[in-house]
Design an enzyme around this catalytic site. Structure first.
Site, PDB file in Angstrom:
ATOM      1  N   HIS A   9       0.833  -1.203   0.000  1.00 18.92           N
ATOM      2  CA  HIS A   9       0.000   0.000   0.000  1.00 18.92           C
ATOM      3  C   HIS A   9       0.864   1.248   0.000  1.00 18.92           C
ATOM      4  O   HIS A   9       1.601   1.505   0.949  1.00 18.92           O
ATOM      5  CB  HIS A   9      -0.903  -0.015   1.231  1.00 18.92           C
ATOM      6  CG  HIS A   9      -1.848   1.138   1.318  1.00 18.92           C
ATOM      7  ND1 HIS A   9      -1.839   2.021   2.370  1.00 18.92           N
ATOM      8  CD2 HIS A   9      -2.841   1.548   0.483  1.00 18.92           C
ATOM      9  CE1 HIS A   9      -2.791   2.926   2.192  1.00 18.92           C
ATOM     10  NE2 HIS A   9      -3.417   2.663   1.054  1.00 18.92           N
ATOM     11  N   ARG A  10       0.805   2.001  -1.091  1.00 20.31           N
ATOM     12  CA  ARG A  10       1.667   3.167  -1.272  1.00 20.31           C
ATOM     13  C   ARG A  10       3.133   2.768  -1.095  1.00 20.31           C
ATOM     14  O   ARG A  10       3.961   3.539  -0.618  1.00 20.31           O
ATOM     15  CB  ARG A  10       1.281   4.303  -0.317  1.00 20.31           C
ATOM     16  CG  ARG A  10      -0.195   4.677  -0.397  1.00 20.31           C
ATOM     17  CD  ARG A  10      -0.577   5.769   0.587  1.00 20.31           C
ATOM     18  NE  ARG A  10      -2.040   5.817   0.757  1.00 20.31           N
ATOM     19  CZ  ARG A  10      -2.673   6.528   1.665  1.00 20.31           C
ATOM     20  NH1 ARG A  10      -1.984   7.299   2.497  1.00 20.31           N
ATOM     21  NH2 ARG A  10      -3.982   6.493   1.758  1.00 20.31           N
ATOM     22  N   GLU A  36       0.551  -0.522  -4.792  1.00 14.11           N
ATOM     23  CA  GLU A  36      -0.560   0.393  -5.043  1.00 14.11           C
ATOM     24  C   GLU A  36      -0.052   1.797  -4.805  1.00 14.11           C
ATOM     25  O   GLU A  36       0.732   2.029  -3.870  1.00 14.11           O
ATOM     26  CB  GLU A  36      -1.719   0.054  -4.100  1.00 14.11           C
ATOM     27  CG  GLU A  36      -2.966   0.909  -4.269  1.00 14.11           C
ATOM     28  CD  GLU A  36      -2.968   2.153  -3.375  1.00 14.11           C
ATOM     29  OE1 GLU A  36      -3.897   2.967  -3.520  1.00 14.11           O
ATOM     30  OE2 GLU A  36      -2.050   2.315  -2.548  1.00 14.11           O
ATOM     31  N   ASP A  38      -0.974   6.329  -5.624  1.00 15.80           N
ATOM     32  CA  ASP A  38      -2.011   7.328  -5.906  1.00 15.80           C
ATOM     33  C   ASP A  38      -1.448   8.420  -6.805  1.00 15.80           C
ATOM     34  O   ASP A  38      -0.275   8.795  -6.654  1.00 15.80           O
ATOM     35  CB  ASP A  38      -2.490   7.965  -4.603  1.00 15.80           C
ATOM     36  CG  ASP A  38      -2.793   6.928  -3.548  1.00 15.80           C
ATOM     37  OD1 ASP A  38      -3.887   6.348  -3.600  1.00 15.80           O
ATOM     38  OD2 ASP A  38      -1.933   6.677  -2.669  1.00 15.80           O
ATOM     39  N   HIS A  51      -0.804  11.017  -2.564  1.00  6.48           N
ATOM     40  CA  HIS A  51      -2.158  10.626  -2.173  1.00  6.48           C
ATOM     41  C   HIS A  51      -3.112  11.807  -2.076  1.00  6.48           C
ATOM     42  O   HIS A  51      -4.227  11.771  -2.594  1.00  6.48           O
ATOM     43  CB  HIS A  51      -2.133   9.886  -0.833  1.00  6.48           C
ATOM     44  CG  HIS A  51      -3.491   9.494  -0.352  1.00  6.48           C
ATOM     45  ND1 HIS A  51      -4.294  10.326   0.410  1.00  6.48           N
ATOM     46  CD2 HIS A  51      -4.213   8.354  -0.541  1.00  6.48           C
ATOM     47  CE1 HIS A  51      -5.435   9.720   0.670  1.00  6.48           C
ATOM     48  NE2 HIS A  51      -5.417   8.521   0.114  1.00  6.48           N
ATOM     49  N   GLU A 103      -4.055   4.132  -8.473  1.00  8.01           N
ATOM     50  CA  GLU A 103      -5.332   4.697  -8.061  1.00  8.01           C
ATOM     51  C   GLU A 103      -5.386   6.154  -8.498  1.00  8.01           C
ATOM     52  O   GLU A 103      -4.585   6.970  -8.057  1.00  8.01           O
ATOM     53  CB  GLU A 103      -5.539   4.597  -6.551  1.00  8.01           C
ATOM     54  CG  GLU A 103      -6.878   5.204  -6.138  1.00  8.01           C
ATOM     55  CD  GLU A 103      -7.149   5.216  -4.648  1.00  8.01           C
ATOM     56  OE1 GLU A 103      -8.009   6.016  -4.224  1.00  8.01           O
ATOM     57  OE2 GLU A 103      -6.502   4.452  -3.916  1.00  8.01           O
ATOM     58  N   LYS A 105      -6.687   9.642  -8.234  1.00 13.25           N
ATOM     59  CA  LYS A 105      -7.362  10.517  -7.278  1.00 13.25           C
ATOM     60  C   LYS A 105      -7.956  11.743  -7.965  1.00 13.25           C
ATOM     61  O   LYS A 105      -8.929  12.312  -7.481  1.00 13.25           O
ATOM     62  CB  LYS A 105      -6.359  10.968  -6.201  1.00 13.25           C
ATOM     63  CG  LYS A 105      -5.887   9.862  -5.272  1.00 13.25           C
ATOM     64  CD  LYS A 105      -7.008   9.441  -4.341  1.00 13.25           C
ATOM     65  CE  LYS A 105      -6.512   8.513  -3.251  1.00 13.25           C
ATOM     66  NZ  LYS A 105      -7.618   8.071  -2.370  1.00 13.25           N
ATOM     67  N   ASP A 222       0.132  -1.904   4.327  1.00 14.65           N
ATOM     68  CA  ASP A 222       1.304  -1.077   4.601  1.00 14.65           C
ATOM     69  C   ASP A 222       2.509  -1.932   4.981  1.00 14.65           C
ATOM     70  O   ASP A 222       3.636  -1.447   4.959  1.00 14.65           O
ATOM     71  CB  ASP A 222       1.013  -0.117   5.755  1.00 14.65           C
ATOM     72  CG  ASP A 222      -0.026   0.942   5.413  1.00 14.65           C
ATOM     73  OD1 ASP A 222      -0.081   1.368   4.253  1.00 14.65           O
ATOM     74  OD2 ASP A 222      -0.789   1.327   6.327  1.00 14.65           O
TER      75      ASP A 222
END
Length: 227
Positions: A9-10, A36, A38, A51, A103, A105, A222
């Site tokens: 995650h990120r 992943e 953003d 993000h 993702e 945004k 994470d």
């Protein structure tokens, strides 16, 4: 024991500052199959990996990301160490065979993201290396009209039924629900509709084990090392 795919995650945000090249590298070192991240669009049309829609929380800058030019963004630091990466830089730095879940945004970034993915395909990567997700389902609909080969993921907090309906409309690959709202019944419903389940953001061991018991296809965390 059942083992889903591991998505950082990120990056590995539990270890290194989120959405940085160092964090993405760490995720792979910890065994992630993919990452992943953003994205937002800069004032001059560059896809920046951040993000928030502002610079304030994660960088030493302030103001809206879409008011910032790339040259100015590159003068800023995340966690006082890391430069803000562009999506192109991430694509070029990641191992060849991994999955990159972008993702979106900012809807304004949609066409630029499609162009960057298309360029990667021309350079030899496969569409299966990419997955584009968004809470803004109109973004996914637009991508479908521009390039129907790009795999899509429908992000949702807890509305599984509407997400599945949208998934069918855009021929999505996966549904991305918040793990807190995922249970045996709706997980089965998603699978019966032939979608993969990529659930987020699962960090605690008990929650990870519950997601494994539901046989989700991918866990976004994470802490990739905990999966």
């Amino acid at each position: 024991m059942y083992q889903p795919r591991i998505i950082g995650h990120r990056g590995a945000a539990g270890h290194i500052a989120e959405n940085t090249l160092a964090s993405f590298k760490k995720a792979f070192e910890l065994g992630a199959h993919g990452i992943e991240l953003d994205v937002h669009l800069s004032a001059d049309g560059q896809v920046l990996v951040l993000h928030d829609d502002t610079l304030d929380r994660t960088t030493n800058g302030s103001g809206l990301v879409n008011h910032c030019h790339l040259s100015d963004a590159k003068k800023l630091l995340i966690d006082k160490i890391h430069p803000i990466p562009t999506l192109e830089e991430v694509f070029n730095e990641c191992p060849y065979e991994v999955l990159i879940n972008v993702e979106i945004k900012d809807a304004k970034a949609t066409e630029a993201v499609v162009q960057l993915i298309s360029a990667q395909i021309k350079s030899g990567k496969k569409y299966s290396n990419f997955l584009v997700s968004s809470f803004d389902w109109s973004v996914l609909e637009l991508i479908k009209t521009i390039n129907e080969q790009i795999p899509l993921g429908v992000l949702t907090e807890k509305n599984m039924e509407q997400a599945v309906v949208m998934g069918h409309q855009i021929q999505a690959k996966s549904i991305h629900p918040n793990f807190r709202y995922l249970d045996t019944e709706n997980a089965q419903f998603i699978k019966e509709n032939d979608f993969e389940i990529h659930t987020w953001t699962v960090n605690e061991p008990a929650d990870i084990e519950r997601m494994k018991a539901l046989k989700v296809d991918a866990i976004i965390s994470d802490f990739p090392d905990r999966i």
